[in-house]
Design a protein around this motif. Structure first.
Motif, mmCIF file in Angstrom:
data_model
loop_
_atom_site.group_PDB
_atom_site.id
_atom_site.type_symbol
_atom_site.label_atom_id
_atom_site.label_comp_id
_atom_site.label_asym_id
_atom_site.label_seq_id
_atom_site.Cartn_x
_atom_site.Cartn_y
_atom_site.Cartn_z
ATOM 1 N N PRO A 1 -6.699 10.661 -2.050
ATOM 2 C CA PRO A 1 -5.970 9.425 -1.760
ATOM 3 C C PRO A 1 -5.148 8.918 -2.948
ATOM 4 N N ALA A 2 -5.563 9.258 -4.174
ATOM 5 C CA ALA A 2 -4.803 8.835 -5.359
ATOM 6 C C ALA A 2 -3.422 9.485 -5.400
ATOM 7 N N GLU A 3 -3.256 10.607 -4.702
ATOM 8 C CA GLU A 3 -1.964 11.295 -4.672
ATOM 9 C C GLU A 3 -0.996 10.658 -3.670
ATOM 10 N N ALA A 4 -1.508 9.806 -2.775
ATOM 11 C CA ALA A 4 -0.655 9.132 -1.798
ATOM 12 C C ALA A 4 0.202 8.096 -2.518
ATOM 13 N N PRO A 5 1.398 7.843 -2.018
ATOM 14 C CA PRO A 5 2.252 6.853 -2.676
ATOM 15 C C PRO A 5 1.651 5.451 -2.584
ATOM 16 N N ASP A 6 1.842 4.665 -3.642
ATOM 17 C CA ASP A 6 1.370 3.280 -3.626
ATOM 18 C C ASP A 6 2.260 2.467 -2.692
ATOM 19 N N ARG A 7 1.703 1.398 -2.177
ATOM 20 C CA ARG A 7 2.450 0.520 -1.277
ATOM 21 C C ARG A 7 2.093 -0.916 -1.624
ATOM 22 N N LEU A 8 3.107 -1.771 -1.679
ATOM 23 C CA LEU A 8 2.877 -3.190 -1.927
ATOM 24 C C LEU A 8 2.679 -3.907 -0.597
ATOM 25 N N CYS A 9 1.806 -4.907 -0.594
ATOM 26 C CA CYS A 9 1.574 -5.712 0.595
ATOM 27 C C CYS A 9 2.872 -6.430 0.978
#
Length: 61
Positions: free
Chosen positions: A15-23
């Motif tokens: 999951p750390a490889e998934a792109p970050d997303r802002l709320c």
């Protein structure tokens, strides 16, 4: 007749490889986890509990 309902497993991913997303509302970095056998990334805001799910794109190797 062959059973076509079985899908191929998606390339394993941390999951750390998934792109970050802002709320959308708080602009806080959301937590993420893989769901549905790794086919989707599920994001949850730690502040307001807003949720979003994104389908992972199949990797071509």
């Amino acid at each position: 007749m062959a059973d076509t309902s079985i899908t191929e497993p998606v390339h394993s991913m941390n999951p750390a490889e998934a792109p970050d997303r802002l709320c959308t509302w708080c602009k806080v970095v959301m937590t993420k986890r893989l769901v549905a056998g790794g086919q989707f990334v599920h994001y949850t805001c730690p502040k307001c509990v807003f949720q979003h799910t994104t389908k992972r794109a199949a990797k071509t190797e």
